[in-house]
Structures are given as C-alpha cells and as structure tokens.
Design a protein around this motif. Structure first.
Motif, PDB file in Angstrom:
ATOM      1  N   GLU A 113      29.088  56.673  72.934  1.00 46.31           N
ATOM      2  CA  GLU A 113      27.832  56.104  72.462  1.00 46.31           C
ATOM      3  C   GLU A 113      27.702  56.242  70.949  1.00 46.31           C
ATOM      4  OE1 GLU A 113      24.532  57.552  74.816  1.00 46.31           O
ATOM      5  OE2 GLU A 113      25.881  57.982  76.491  1.00 46.31           O
ATOM      6  N   SER A 114      26.907  55.368  70.362  1.00 50.50           N
ATOM      7  CA  SER A 114      26.716  55.358  68.904  1.00 50.50           C
ATOM      8  C   SER A 114      25.676  56.397  68.493  1.00 50.50           C
ATOM      9  CB  SER A 114      26.264  53.964  68.437  1.00 50.50           C
ATOM     10  OG  SER A 114      27.298  53.039  68.574  1.00 50.50           O
ATOM     11  N   VAL A 115      26.140  57.607  68.275  1.00 54.97           N
ATOM     12  CA  VAL A 115      25.290  58.673  67.742  1.00 54.97           C
ATOM     13  C   VAL A 115      26.047  59.367  66.625  1.00 54.97           C
ATOM     14  CG1 VAL A 115      23.909  59.076  69.819  1.00 54.97           C
ATOM     15  CG2 VAL A 115      26.116  60.230  69.560  1.00 54.97           C
ATOM     16  N   GLY A 116      25.360  60.238  65.889  1.00 52.77           N
ATOM     17  CA  GLY A 116      25.992  60.895  64.756  1.00 52.77           C
ATOM     18  C   GLY A 116      26.990  61.966  65.126  1.00 52.77           C
ATOM     19  N   ALA A 117      26.810  62.589  66.306  1.00 56.03           N
ATOM     20  CA  ALA A 117      27.698  63.675  66.729  1.00 56.03           C
ATOM     21  C   ALA A 117      27.874  63.621  68.246  1.00 56.03           C
ATOM     22  CB  ALA A 117      27.118  65.028  66.320  1.00 56.03           C
ATOM     23  N   THR A 118      29.075  63.929  68.713  1.00 57.22           N
ATOM     24  CA  THR A 118      29.344  63.912  70.152  1.00 57.22           C
ATOM     25  C   THR A 118      28.454  64.890  70.902  1.00 57.22           C
ATOM     26  OG1 THR A 118      31.651  63.308  69.737  1.00 57.22           O
ATOM     27  CG2 THR A 118      31.141  64.233  71.897  1.00 57.22           C
ATOM     28  N   VAL A 119      28.196  66.044  70.287  1.00 65.31           N
ATOM     29  CA  VAL A 119      27.429  67.075  70.983  1.00 65.31           C
ATOM     30  C   VAL A 119      26.010  66.587  71.314  1.00 65.31           C
ATOM     31  CG1 VAL A 119      26.442  68.247  68.967  1.00 65.31           C
ATOM     32  CG2 VAL A 119      27.031  69.573  71.003  1.00 65.31           C
ATOM     33  N   THR A 120      25.507  65.607  70.573  1.00 58.29           N
ATOM     34  CA  THR A 120      24.185  65.047  70.871  1.00 58.29           C
ATOM     35  C   THR A 120      24.139  64.470  72.290  1.00 58.29           C
ATOM     36  OG1 THR A 120      23.653  64.559  68.564  1.00 58.29           O
ATOM     37  CG2 THR A 120      22.554  63.215  70.221  1.00 58.29           C
ATOM     38  N   ILE A 121      25.198  63.746  72.678  1.00 47.29           N
ATOM     39  CA  ILE A 121      25.252  63.138  74.013  1.00 47.29           C
ATOM     40  C   ILE A 121      25.190  64.223  75.091  1.00 47.29           C
ATOM     41  CG2 ILE A 121      26.616  61.676  75.549  1.00 47.29           C
ATOM     42  CD1 ILE A 121      28.026  60.625  72.963  1.00 47.29           C
ATOM     43  N   THR A 149      26.709  64.673  60.643  1.00 45.22           N
ATOM     44  CA  THR A 149      25.774  63.653  60.140  1.00 45.22           C
ATOM     45  C   THR A 149      25.467  63.834  58.659  1.00 45.22           C
ATOM     46  OG1 THR A 149      23.825  64.976  60.725  1.00 45.22           O
ATOM     47  CG2 THR A 149      24.658  63.443  62.402  1.00 45.22           C
ATOM     48  N   GLY A 150      26.223  64.751  58.000  1.00 48.39           N
ATOM     49  CA  GLY A 150      25.955  64.986  56.569  1.00 48.39           C
ATOM     50  C   GLY A 150      24.528  65.418  56.342  1.00 48.39           C
ATOM     51  N   ASN A 151      24.116  66.443  57.144  1.00 53.01           N
ATOM     52  CA  ASN A 151      22.723  66.923  57.083  1.00 53.01           C
ATOM     53  C   ASN A 151      21.723  65.808  57.384  1.00 53.01           C
ATOM     54  OD1 ASN A 151      23.408  69.588  56.452  1.00 53.01           O
ATOM     55  ND2 ASN A 151      23.642  69.046  54.294  1.00 53.01           N
ATOM     56  N   LEU A 152      22.095  64.952  58.365  1.00 54.30           N
ATOM     57  CA  LEU A 152      21.255  63.836  58.831  1.00 54.30           C
ATOM     58  C   LEU A 152      21.124  62.731  57.786  1.00 54.30           C
ATOM     59  CD1 LEU A 152      18.361  65.834  60.583  1.00 54.30           C
ATOM     60  CD2 LEU A 152      20.499  65.011  61.586  1.00 54.30           C
ATOM     61  N   LEU A 153      22.067  62.682  56.831  1.00 53.51           N
ATOM     62  CA  LEU A 153      21.989  61.676  55.763  1.00 53.51           C
ATOM     63  C   LEU A 153      22.995  60.537  55.928  1.00 53.51           C
ATOM     64  CD1 LEU A 153      21.503  64.002  52.660  1.00 53.51           C
ATOM     65  CD2 LEU A 153      19.781  62.615  53.811  1.00 53.51           C
ATOM     66  N   TYR A 154      24.048  60.712  56.771  1.00 54.52           N
ATOM     67  CA  TYR A 154      25.001  59.624  56.966  1.00 54.52           C
ATOM     68  C   TYR A 154      24.307  58.465  57.680  1.00 54.52           C
ATOM     69  CZ  TYR A 154      28.790  62.931  55.890  1.00 54.52           C
ATOM     70  OH  TYR A 154      29.619  63.843  55.294  1.00 54.52           O
ATOM     71  N   THR A 155      24.802  57.258  57.432  1.00 54.68           N
ATOM     72  CA  THR A 155      24.192  56.089  58.068  1.00 54.68           C
ATOM     73  C   THR A 155      24.458  56.052  59.566  1.00 54.68           C
ATOM     74  OG1 THR A 155      26.168  54.813  57.497  1.00 54.68           O
ATOM     75  CG2 THR A 155      24.297  54.694  55.976  1.00 54.68           C
ATOM     76  N   THR A 156      25.407  56.850  60.044  1.00 51.46           N
ATOM     77  CA  THR A 156      25.674  56.914  61.494  1.00 51.46           C
ATOM     78  C   THR A 156      24.643  57.774  62.234  1.00 51.46           C
ATOM     79  OG1 THR A 156      27.183  58.753  61.019  1.00 51.46           O
ATOM     80  CG2 THR A 156      28.155  56.558  61.248  1.00 51.46           C
TER      81      THR A 156
END
Length: 875
Positions: A113-121, A149-156
């Motif tokens: 899935e399109s999230v910033g980190a795998t662990v989120t899923i 996520t680069g401290n939640l700053l990456y566009t992903t």
C-alpha cells in the motif's frame, strides 16, 4: 518452521515491521540478513534481549512452512538463502509500501500500500485487533515511521502515517529516545544518486535569480530522493536547486529554494505534482532527463518573480557624518541613535564609511578631536537603486559587511542594512539578532566587602591586593580583581587564583608590580595580558579591561581596550561578572552591573546576553560544570539558549581540542556523574560524540565506572579519565565513526586498537569476574590491558564484582617470581625461547592462585619442565 524476513542490511522500518509482524503472528521467528544499518545496530546493542531474532546462519534447514516478508517485494533485495526458502514455500505473505515498483518478484499474498513506512500497515492491524504494545515498542515503531518519512516531511508521507504516530505517542513513545536514533545519513544507492547529481550540477541565472539544476539516472528504484535533494541543497548552500532523477521508467523532479523570487510549488503543481512555494516535487513518465531539463528551463521563467530591488528596501533619508566632524561628535551621534556605522560625506560626495568599532578604538587612544575622515574606511562597496535583493544579499555575504550605501548619479540616496535585507525576506516581523541582555535591567550595585575580604582571605593575599591597588594609584590606573576569585570570596570558598583587570593599560601595571614584588613577568601583548609569578609560588594574572568581538560564531574573539563594565559584559555568566576595586580610596568596593550578587544568592547560572553560546559554545559545558559544582540551577532562558545553540550545530563548529579541554574539566569535578547526566539533558553528548546515545544502560555503566575510578586513580601510576569514559561512550561505534572521533579529539591509535579488541570480550570477561573465577584465568585475558581498560571492565560490574577485580589487581601488582628465564636456561639446559616464556607464565599463574609460594617456586618449575619433556615422544 515459520519465519519473518526483510531485505538485506535492515533499517529501522524493516526491523520494526518484523517486530510488528511477530505481534500479529507470534508463532513466527524473525530472521535478519546482512548487517543492520548503523543506527539500528546501536539500537539492537541496547534492546537485543527485548526483541530476539536469529540470523541466516542459525536457520536449521532450507524450507519453511510459512514466511512473512516485510519492507520489500523484490527477490533481489533478500539474500540468496532466503530466496531459496521462498521458492520452496507455498505460504508467503508480503507487507510493503512500494506499490509503484514494477519488480514485485516475490510470489505470495500481497499487502502493498502507498504509505510512508511499511510498519504503518502492520500497526493499523495491531490497533484494530487491540494488541497491547508497551512504550519501548511504541518508540521503536515511531523511529521507523519518522525515519522512512523524513520526520513526516517526505511527499510519500500519508495521513495514515500521521495517525499511527499519534497512536504511538498515546502509547508512550519516547520523543527524546526517538531523536537519538533517527538516521539522517544516505544509504548506498542514495549516495550514488548524490554523486551523479554533484557531477552534473550547473547553475544558471533566470531573470536575475541563480538556479542550480542537477540530473541523475538509475534503472533501479531508489527511495528518499527528497532527502538526497535536501542534503545536496543544504551542503552546496544554493538559493534554488532542482534535481531531475530517473529511476526506472519514471523521472522525479524535486525542487528546494530559499528565495522569495521563485515559486517552486506552482511549477510542480502544473506538472502534476505538489508542494509549497519553496519545496515541491512531481513525477513524470518521460525518461529523457535532458528534454525534461530543457523544458524546465523554459517554464521556470514564468515562475520567477523579479522581486524587490535596492530602492524597495533601502532606508532613507540617510544619517551621515561629515568628513571634518571630530571623532567625539560622531561618537555622540552613534551613541544617541544606536547606529553602528555611518556614511561619510565630503563636498556632497560619499567618500567613506566609519564604524562604531573604529570610533571606539580612536576614543580609547585619545583621538577625540581628530577628524573622522582620519579613521574612516575609503573602500566603498555600493549598489544602485536597481540592484536586485539577491545580489545585495550576495554582496553582503562575500564581503562580510553589514551596510551598503545606495548611490544614484553619484549621490547617496539610501542605505541598506542586514535588517533591511531580513525584513524583505520575511513577511513577518524580523526578530532582532543583536545581543540582548538575558538579565533583567538592574541598577548597578555598589557594596563594600572589605570586611569579608579581611575575614575570608589569608593575610598575605589581603596585603598583596592592597599593594596592587597602590601600584595602580602610582600610575593613575583603576585596578580591580574580578571573576571566579570574587565569586568564591562571596561564597566563602577558598580560591587564590587572582585575576586582576586594569582599565586603559594592564601591561604598565604588570611591569611596575613585577619590579616592586621581584616577580617573574610573562607578557602576552597580543591579548593585552600578563602573568606574574611570585617567589612564594603565587601567580597573578593581569589583563587590560577589554571588550571582545567575534568575527564569526564559535571563532576565538578579537580584543579591544575597553572599560571595566564592557570587560565584565564579555564574560560567560553573571556570577563571574563582578569586580572588586583595589585602589586605596575604594578598596573593597564590589561593583555589580548585572545583578550577579542576586543570582549568586538565588543560586542561578545566568548568561549575560542572548548570543553568549553562539559566540562561544564551550560555555554550554561550563554552565553545566558550575551548576553541578555549586549545586546551582541554570536559569530558564539560559537553558533555552543553550539548547538552541546545541540544536543549531554550534558545538560541531568548535575545534575538538577546545571541546575536549572543557569536557576533561567536567570529568575532574566531584559531581562528574551528575554533570554527565545534565550534559545529556542538553543533548551535548550526542552532538559532541556522534553515535553516542545516553541510555539507561549507559547511565548504569557510567555510575559503576565513577564508583571504581577513585580507587583506580590511587592504585595505578597513570590513568586518564577521558580515555576511561571514551571506552564506555564508543564501545558500539563502527570503525569509520571511531576514526572520525579519534581524529577530532586526538585519541591515540593504541586506545582505538585496544577498544576494538576489548569490546568483543567485555561481556564474557565481566562474567568471569562476577563468578569469581581463578585469578590466573582472568590474568591470561587481561595481562596486556591498560589502566583505562580495567576501568571499562569495572563499568560492567556491580560493587561485589568490582571488589573482586580490585583484589585481582592488587594480587597481580604484589606477585613477583624468584625464578627467571636465566635460571631455567642455566639449571635445566633449556634454550631461550617460547618454552621458557610458557613455563614462567604457568609459574606466575600458579603463584597468583596461591598454588605455590616463594619457597616452592623452584620445585614447581622443575615439575613443569619434567611434565613437558615426559610428553615428548621418544625418537
């Protein structure tokens, strides 16, 4: 066998996803491949027992009933051994966050899935099933999300990642520890991209604004391109950077800008991406990076705002000085208006600029009546009203000047200061960056402390201070004792390190005092200081009252003659900024300009102005040293300024030698353990020593170390506390990071070599000592150890085990052999060599264990030799 696997050389997201998967599937075992990335390796050194795992070497066979794969869906990213097991396994479940990757080559059920980190899923599933996690779990998972996520700053980054951070904070995630383990370094693939970008970087000017463009290409997927672009932008110090990177069949465009003249956000939005004015990105299906570059150069012209010019930001009318004005008149204008520089006009033409610094210097030299043109700078750097703002900013930086005259048709029409430039760069009000006093505005306090001096000081010190005051009277100079001497006098602490400050000319007083006291004189004329060495061993430091100015933050200061008030204002903390006058008329008069006595009574450490720790970051360590030495408290705003300076990286700009000197002073304090804890509170340790994380485990080791050190310093002839602490600090460091710190702080090669060896054996060795194994067994392992290495061993021991270590060291020190190599060669016809050495070592070990005494030594040697030869087969 049921397994959880991730990609080779796992990062935090990979490992955290393994742990999260195990919470959902507790009958599965985590398997790690390759070497964990550095910050994860340091984390596992602390929490390995909390999260058990095996490596590929531990796998019993090459088959598995079930496999969960996390943070990758590509066979190429897992090891060969795991690939073989995957081929044979019919039950594979994949969790990953790279849905746009074409190389999904692992077969199985997919949750990509399109999230910033795998662990989120995985966390979403844990939360849905109400599976309990503790604060350590929450911290691990949060590190993974923040890092990927680069401290939640990456566009992903998605709202799902943010929701999971909220969930983790609610479950006790520790932000302090998270910040300790967040990794900012680029991985191998990102570094390859960085190298290409640097090689292909070019800067052009578009509508007067510099724009740097760089391109790179790779056939594989590389994540975190935003981080790569940001790092390049930061390192190269460019106004605007646009990176064009092709990965596979897609090309990514990432823009970063500090200029108000370019709108990166709107450009990227029109190309199908998004972001904001100064940071944005987009992704195109085109693979021709040169065509994309050409297209961008054409389109950028539409997004460049020509921006403000000199006429839009300059200050006018301009206050000026006339060439024939006296220096004292110009000084009055500057003091009344607060201006630090004035243009100088002659015959209606701009002929120079005079600064407050030059005026003050001239006033100190008695040149008040001289014309100001005699001290002005004739080197003029001017701009026209049409000069763009970015050009003005560049001129200021390149020439290190704070004000630029604006001239039109030879006439001065305005002036631009740094504040004007900053005001034009920010829509909100500009925050003043000048020095501001941290102490409240207070009236100067004058207090007679003559009685305190007479009662608290030895008679010879009191007499000496009176003599110095009289010497000042002889040559008409005000004389003061200052600094720590005054502070400790008022606190009732013995301190006979005498610091003398003289207004106008300290070197003249030093000359006179040296003759009158028959003392040795050493001058440091560059710094306007001198030292007197009296025959009774007393040292007196004499300085001219001076002010210091810093040409750049963290650099050593430049010195100018000044008054006692300005001399005290340059000092580190209020409690060290008091003076006692020594001249006969005012002997014993305490002068306190900054409320220092009040802070002393309130037990507060307070800096004198807001740039104190920017100008000299070593004051951060000094504040902690004084706080713990005196049992004081660092004042609230001072603490904030310290933390700000640390976060802004000012400690890293100080030389390793200066930092080490201050750190070693802390290690000599009685409350050293508490001081190190306070350094950790201010994040000093991790900024001074990259890769060192002050965890509870380290704290226990340091507590044990400092419990052992006093005994060790008394026992060993030579022991370096700094090295002893470095063993604990650097035990988990990689070779590269260890070498970096070695060079920065001048550590010896011997120390590094010994640390690399000992850290591998420290755990079994500490168990040997804790189990009270034979002295000889411990000796065989430790016989080449330095004194600092034994202190490192002690950091792993409780008090009982430390006592056994002390007994061992005392036994080793007191054990000597009567028998030597010459005796064995002569009496047993042995040849000098390894056999003789082995026999002597066995003799020594037997004596350590009490098996033999001086009387039975020779007999035991004989038995050892007979035993050796009895095992030699007959020919």
């Amino acid at each position: 066998m049921k397994l959880i696997v991730g990609h080779r050389n796992p990062d935090f997201d990979c490992f955290a996803s393994c742990v999260a998967a195990q919470k959902l599937y507790p009958d599965h075992t985590i398997v790690l491949s390759g070497l964990p990335q550095q910050n994860l390796a340091q984390y596992l050194a602390v929490y390995e027992e909390k999260y058990p795992f095996i490596t590929e070497k531990d796998l019993p066979d090459k088959s598995a009933e079930s496999i969960i794969v996390v943070d990758t869906a590509s066979k190429e990213r897992v090891s060969q051994q795991i690939q073989e097991i995957l081929e044979r396994c019919g039950n594979v479940l994949i969790f990953d966050h790279h849905p746009d990757i074409k190389e999904i080559s692992i077969k199985g059920e997919k949750k990509i899935e399109s999230v910033g980190a795998t662990v989120t899923i995985l966390l979403e599933e844990i939360k849905r099933k109400n599976i309990q996690i503790d604060s350590i779990d929450a911290t691990l998972f949060a590190v993974a999300i923040y890092e990927d996520t680069g401290n939640l700053l990456y566009t992903t980054t998605t709202i799902r990642d943010v929701e999971m951070i909220k969930y983790l904070l609610q479950n006790g995630a520790n932000l302090v520890e998270i910040s300790d383990f967040i990794k900012y370094d680029l991985n191998y693939d990102q570094k390859l991209i960085m190298d290409q970008l640097v090689s292909n970087l070019e800067t052009i000017e578009i509508e007067g604004s510099p724009v740097s463009i760089a391109v790179a290409e790779t056939d594989k997927f590389v994540g975190g391109l935003n981080a790569v672009s940001s790092k390049l932008w930061y390192l190269e110090g460019m106004d605007t950077l646009i990176c064009i990177v092709r990965t596979g069949k897609k090309t990514h465009i990432i823009g970063r800008s500090s200029s108000n003249s370019i709108d990166i956000g709107t450009l990227m939005t029109e190309l199908g991406g998004g972001g904001h004015r100064k940071a944005a990105s987009c992704t195109l299906n085109s693979q021709d990076v040169l065509k994309i570059k050409s297209m961008l150069l054409q389109r950028l012209k539409n997004y460049v705002n020509k921006g403000p010019k000199a006429r839009d930001i300059m200050s006018f009318p301009v206050r000026v000085a006339y060439a024939e004005m006296s220096i004292s008149e110009v000084n009055k204008i500057m003091e009344r208006t607060g201006h630090n520089g004035l243009p100088v006009i002659e015959d209606n033409k701009l002929v120079g600029i005079v600064t407050k610094k030059a005026v003050d210097r001239a006033m100190n030299h008695g040149l008040q009546k001289h014309p100001v043109k005699s001290i002005m700078s004739g080197k003029l750097i001017v701009v026209s009203p049409e000069t763009p703002l970015n050009k003005i900013r560049q001129i200021m930086i390149e020439n290190d000047i704070g004000r630029i005259p604006v001239v039109e048709n030879g006439i001065l029409v305005g002036i631009i200061t740094r504040t004007d430039v900053m005001r034009s760069s920010f829509s909100n009000a500009v925050r003043s960056i000048q020095r501001k006093a941290v102490h409240e505005t207070v009236e100067t306090t004058f207090l007679n402390v003559r009685d305190i001096m007479l009662s608290n000081l030895p008679k010879k010190i009191s007499i000496l201070l009176r003599q110095l005051g009289r010497f000042g009277d002889e040559i008409g100079l005000p004389v003061y004792t200052v600094g720590g001497f005054v502070r400790d006098l008022l606190m009732g602490n013995p301190n006979y390190d005498i610091d003398i400050v003289v207004e106008k000319d300290g070197l003249s007083l030093a000359d006179l005092a040296a003759r009158k006291l028959n003392a040795k004189l050493v001058k440091y004329e560059k710094f306007l200081t001198a030292s007197l060495f009296c025959k009774d061993g007393l040292r007196i430091d004499v300085a001219t009252a001076r002010t210091e100015y810093y040409e750049a933050p963290t650099e050593l200061p430049q010195v100018e003659v000044s008054t006692i008030k300005k001399d005290l204002y340059r000092r580190d903390f209020t409690i060290n900024a008091m003076a006692i006058k020594l001249n006969q008329k005012d002997f014993g008069l305490l002068i306190d300009f900054f409320g220092a006595k009040k802070d002393l009574d309130s037990k507060l450490i307070r800096c004198l102005h807001t740039l104190s720790f920017v100008e000299d970051p070593t004051r951060i360590l000094r504040a902690v040293r004084f706080e713990t030495r005196f049992g004081f408290k660092i004042e609230q705003q001072t603490a904030r300024l310290m933390l700000d300076a640390v976060h802004q990286g000012y400690l890293e700009k100080v030389s390793g030698q200066r930092l080490r000197q201050e750190f070693e002073k802390i290690l000599e304090e009685k409350s050293v353990f508490e001081a190190l804890k306070r350094l950790s509170d201010f994040e000093v340790i991790k900024h001074m020593f990259p890769g060192v994380f002050y965890t509870s485990s380290m704290e226990e080791k340091l507590r044990a170390l400092f419990m052992f050190l006093p005994w060790a310093e008394n026992f060993f002839e030579k022991l370096n506390r700094f090295y002893a602490v470095m063993y604990v600090f650097l035990e988990y460091h990689s070779e590269n990071l260890l070498e970096e710190i070695r060079q920065r702080y001048g550590l010896s090669h011997c120390f590094v070599s010994e640390l690399k060896v000992i850290k591998k054996m420290i755990v079994p060795l500490s168990k040997m000592i804790s189990l009270h194994m034979e002295f000889s067994d411990i000796y065989r392992v430790t016989q080449s150890f330095s004194s600092e290495a034994f202190c490192y061993v002690a950091s792993y021991l409780d008090s009982q085990a430390q006592q056994y270590l002390k007994e061992f060291l005392e036994k080793v020190k007191g054990t000597r052999l009567k028998v030597n190599g010459g005796y064995l060669v002569k009496n047993f016809n042995l040849k000098p060599g390894r056999l003789v050495g082995d026999i002597l070592e066995k003799l020594y070990c037997a004596k350590l264990d009490g098996v033999i005494t001086d009387e039975s030594e020779e007999e035991y040697a004989k038995k050892l030799i007979e035993s050796v030869f009895s095992k030699v087969p007959e020919q």
